[in-house]
Design a protein around this motif. Structure first.
Motif, PDB file in Angstrom:
ATOM      1  N   GLU A   1      10.814   4.566  -0.766  1.00 45.92           N
ATOM      2  CA  GLU A   1      11.846   4.461  -1.795  1.00 45.92           C
ATOM      3  C   GLU A   1      13.208   4.190  -1.165  1.00 45.92           C
ATOM      4  N   VAL A   2      13.547   4.912  -0.118  1.00 44.56           N
ATOM      5  CA  VAL A   2      14.829   4.720   0.565  1.00 44.56           C
ATOM      6  C   VAL A   2      14.936   3.298   1.111  1.00 44.56           C
TER       7      VAL A   2
ATOM      8  N   LYS B   1      14.796  10.682 -10.824  1.00 47.93           N
ATOM      9  CA  LYS B   1      13.864  11.085 -11.890  1.00 47.93           C
ATOM     10  C   LYS B   1      13.616   9.928 -12.865  1.00 47.93           C
ATOM     11  N   ALA B   2      14.689   9.230 -13.236  1.00 52.17           N
ATOM     12  CA  ALA B   2      14.572   8.100 -14.164  1.00 52.17           C
ATOM     13  C   ALA B   2      14.163   6.809 -13.442  1.00 52.17           C
ATOM     14  N   MET B   3      14.229   6.823 -12.102  1.00 52.26           N
ATOM     15  CA  MET B   3      13.910   5.644 -11.290  1.00 52.26           C
ATOM     16  C   MET B   3      14.762   4.435 -11.691  1.00 52.26           C
TER      17      MET B   3
ATOM     18  N   ARG C   1       2.043  -9.054 -14.430  1.00 56.23           N
ATOM     19  CA  ARG C   1       2.879  -8.159 -15.229  1.00 56.23           C
ATOM     20  C   ARG C   1       2.986  -6.820 -14.516  1.00 56.23           C
ATOM     21  N   PHE C   2       4.051  -6.099 -14.837  1.00 56.55           N
ATOM     22  CA  PHE C   2       4.272  -4.771 -14.259  1.00 56.55           C
ATOM     23  C   PHE C   2       3.486  -3.748 -15.074  1.00 56.55           C
ATOM     24  N   VAL C   3       2.737  -2.911 -14.393  1.00 56.64           N
ATOM     25  CA  VAL C   3       2.019  -1.822 -15.053  1.00 56.64           C
ATOM     26  C   VAL C   3       2.516  -0.534 -14.414  1.00 56.64           C
ATOM     27  N   GLY C   4       3.263   0.252 -15.112  1.00 58.08           N
ATOM     28  CA  GLY C   4       3.838   1.429 -14.489  1.00 58.08           C
ATOM     29  C   GLY C   4       3.872   2.628 -15.285  1.00 58.08           C
TER      30      GLY C   4
END
Length: 77
Positions: free
Chosen positions: A30-31, A51-53, A74-77
């Motif tokens: 993530e960083v 938390k909300a990303m 497509r994005f699946v999240g």
């Protein structure tokens, strides 16, 4: 053993936990990915809500968090 993959396989054979957990690896990823977004906005402050990303203060930077994909992807999240 030499090489990451051999160490990983040995860890499985020995039934032991790896030296770095997925939580650690995920946070490090993530960083790094946030850094790649930040270099697109030099001199600007980006406030990240983990938390909300999403960035709380920069809509343009948020477009890089979940980009628009070409069809049929497509994005699946």
């Amino acid at each position: 053993p030499k090489g990451h993959y051999k160490g990983w396989l040995q860890m499985i054979r020995d039934n032991r936990q790896d030296g770095s957990s997925f939580e650690y690896g995920g946070a490090m990823s993530e960083v790094g990915l946030l850094g790649m977004i930040a270099v697109r906005f030099p001199g600007e402050r980006l406030a990240w809500d983990e938390k909300a990303m999403r960035f709380t203060n920069h809509d343009e930077a948020n477009r890089w968090v979940t980009p628009t994909y070409r069809a049929p992807w497509r994005f699946v999240g």
